[in-house]
Write a protein that holds these residues in place. Sequence first.
Motif, PDB file in Angstrom:
ATOM      1  N   LEU A   1       0.015  -5.566  -9.913  1.00  0.00           N
ATOM      2  CA  LEU A   1      -0.494  -4.193  -9.826  1.00  0.00           C
ATOM      3  C   LEU A   1      -1.722  -4.134  -8.926  1.00  0.00           C
ATOM      4  O   LEU A   1      -1.853  -3.214  -8.105  1.00  0.00           O
ATOM      5  N   ALA A   2      -2.632  -5.099  -9.056  1.00  0.00           N
ATOM      6  CA  ALA A   2      -3.841  -5.099  -8.236  1.00  0.00           C
ATOM      7  C   ALA A   2      -3.496  -5.152  -6.752  1.00  0.00           C
ATOM      8  O   ALA A   2      -4.114  -4.462  -5.936  1.00  0.00           O
ATOM      9  N   LEU A   3      -2.496  -5.960  -6.405  1.00  0.00           N
ATOM     10  CA  LEU A   3      -2.075  -6.036  -5.010  1.00  0.00           C
ATOM     11  C   LEU A   3      -1.441  -4.729  -4.560  1.00  0.00           C
ATOM     12  O   LEU A   3      -1.772  -4.182  -3.500  1.00  0.00           O
ATOM     13  N   ALA A   4      -0.541  -4.207  -5.386  1.00  0.00           N
ATOM     14  CA  ALA A   4       0.222  -3.016  -4.987  1.00  0.00           C
ATOM     15  C   ALA A   4      -0.668  -1.801  -4.793  1.00  0.00           C
ATOM     16  O   ALA A   4      -0.546  -1.075  -3.798  1.00  0.00           O
ATOM     17  N   GLU A   5      -1.595  -1.566  -5.722  1.00  0.00           N
ATOM     18  CA  GLU A   5      -2.378  -0.333  -5.627  1.00  0.00           C
ATOM     19  C   GLU A   5      -3.390  -0.395  -4.487  1.00  0.00           C
ATOM     20  O   GLU A   5      -3.824   0.646  -3.993  1.00  0.00           O
ATOM     21  N   SER A   6      -3.739  -1.615  -4.050  1.00  0.00           N
ATOM     22  CA  SER A   6      -4.677  -1.739  -2.936  1.00  0.00           C
ATOM     23  C   SER A   6      -3.972  -1.830  -1.582  1.00  0.00           C
ATOM     24  O   SER A   6      -4.647  -1.885  -0.546  1.00  0.00           O
ATOM     25  N   GLN A   7      -2.662  -1.832  -1.566  1.00  0.00           N
ATOM     26  CA  GLN A   7      -1.918  -1.685  -0.317  1.00  0.00           C
ATOM     27  C   GLN A   7      -1.790  -0.187  -0.049  1.00  0.00           C
ATOM     28  O   GLN A   7      -1.283   0.558  -0.890  1.00  0.00           O
ATOM     29  N   PRO A   8      -2.234   0.293   1.108  1.00  0.00           N
ATOM     30  CA  PRO A   8      -2.461   1.735   1.297  1.00  0.00           C
ATOM     31  C   PRO A   8      -1.224   2.535   1.729  1.00  0.00           C
ATOM     32  O   PRO A   8      -1.250   3.248   2.733  1.00  0.00           O
TER      33      PRO A   8
END
Length: 410
Positions: A48-55
């Motif tokens: 989730l941390a990776l996904a939400e910080s991919q714009p």
Amino acid sequence: MHTQDHWITTPLTEDLLHGALEVERTAHGLLPHRLPAWARAQCDDGQLALAESQPSGVRLVLRTRATAVELETLPTKRVYVGVPQRPDGVYDLLVDGRLAGQGSVAGGNTVTIDMANWGAAESRPGPAGTLRFEGLPGTDKTVEIWLPHNEVTELVALRTDAPVEPVPDRGRRTWLHHGSSISHGSDAASPTTTWPALAASLGGVDLVNLGLGGSALLDPFTARTMRDTPADLLSVKIGINLVNADLMRLRAFTPAVHGFLDTLREGHPTTPLLVISPILCPIHEDTPGPCMPDLDGIADGRIRFRAAGDPKERASGKLTLGVIREELARIVARRAAEDPHLYHLDGRELYGEADAAELPLPDRLHPDAATHRRMGERFAARVFAAGGPFAERESAKSAPDRDATPGREA
């Protein structure tokens, strides 16, 4: 060619960014987030941390006469052990809504992921890079730079050869959408060609994309985030991640869907709300999760996935895509009796059996670029067009055709 003396450096501020829900100031610049800090604090999942910080869906929007634009960024790139290097993320440049250029930024941080070792990851820092667009018309215009949908991107500096200013509200409706990696963009060719971005362009709306790879899991903090985010149109695409994560059984699924929709309605009581069931995914149509990497595929230098569940487990309440589609249609039809602004779309209307025969999912899970285009065009035709749930209307007389309401297809 521009010399350094001709560049104007404009401070990067939140009012230049569209599509992000929050912006974090880092040691390098601005890092767009698609979930607020309070929501991120409620889940320690690295996916989730990776996904939400991919714009995905996040773009710089400027009004300017500049003929040249430079954007310095610090990307974070993923590298998979034993698999060919992924291409650098793509930036799309739009001038007055039309694609006028594309580019990438080399270098940056790297995260090396070992799928054969349960996704173990190792991070390594790297340098920032600069993207330049030249030869733009010297007239007053709206310039958009869409950030790579699948590459974490810190914004370091913005330089132009003429002043820029934020773009005021253009009077367009805002569409807030939540879904899985398919909505996030998976293997789309570029950030403006993910299926939600294409559909938003065809529908003439501004997109806020909460497609979160691996993370469309009916999380309460996502529902509360959507509840508190201004929007004229809402949609949620539910299903594939719940199956491939093997997260819950039918007993938990039904009340979780109701709870998610109840939360959305707390903040958006009469906003058009579309519930979308999963697109076709043959490996999980009748076979539960979990979804696992196919190690034979990795040995051949490619990532593919397989369903590791047992079809017999459906009897004990394990979820498959078929089970989820049937239950979502039932839930929405039941709620629609008291919610005239609630709609349902069977995801197979966007990608079904005939499409799978023509355009099979390359890794058995994610659509390719051609399929994203098809899905975006079909969504626009079924949902934004006259008679669709998101059709623009001036009065109750031109409200969406009720044949597009729950229990029937949009």
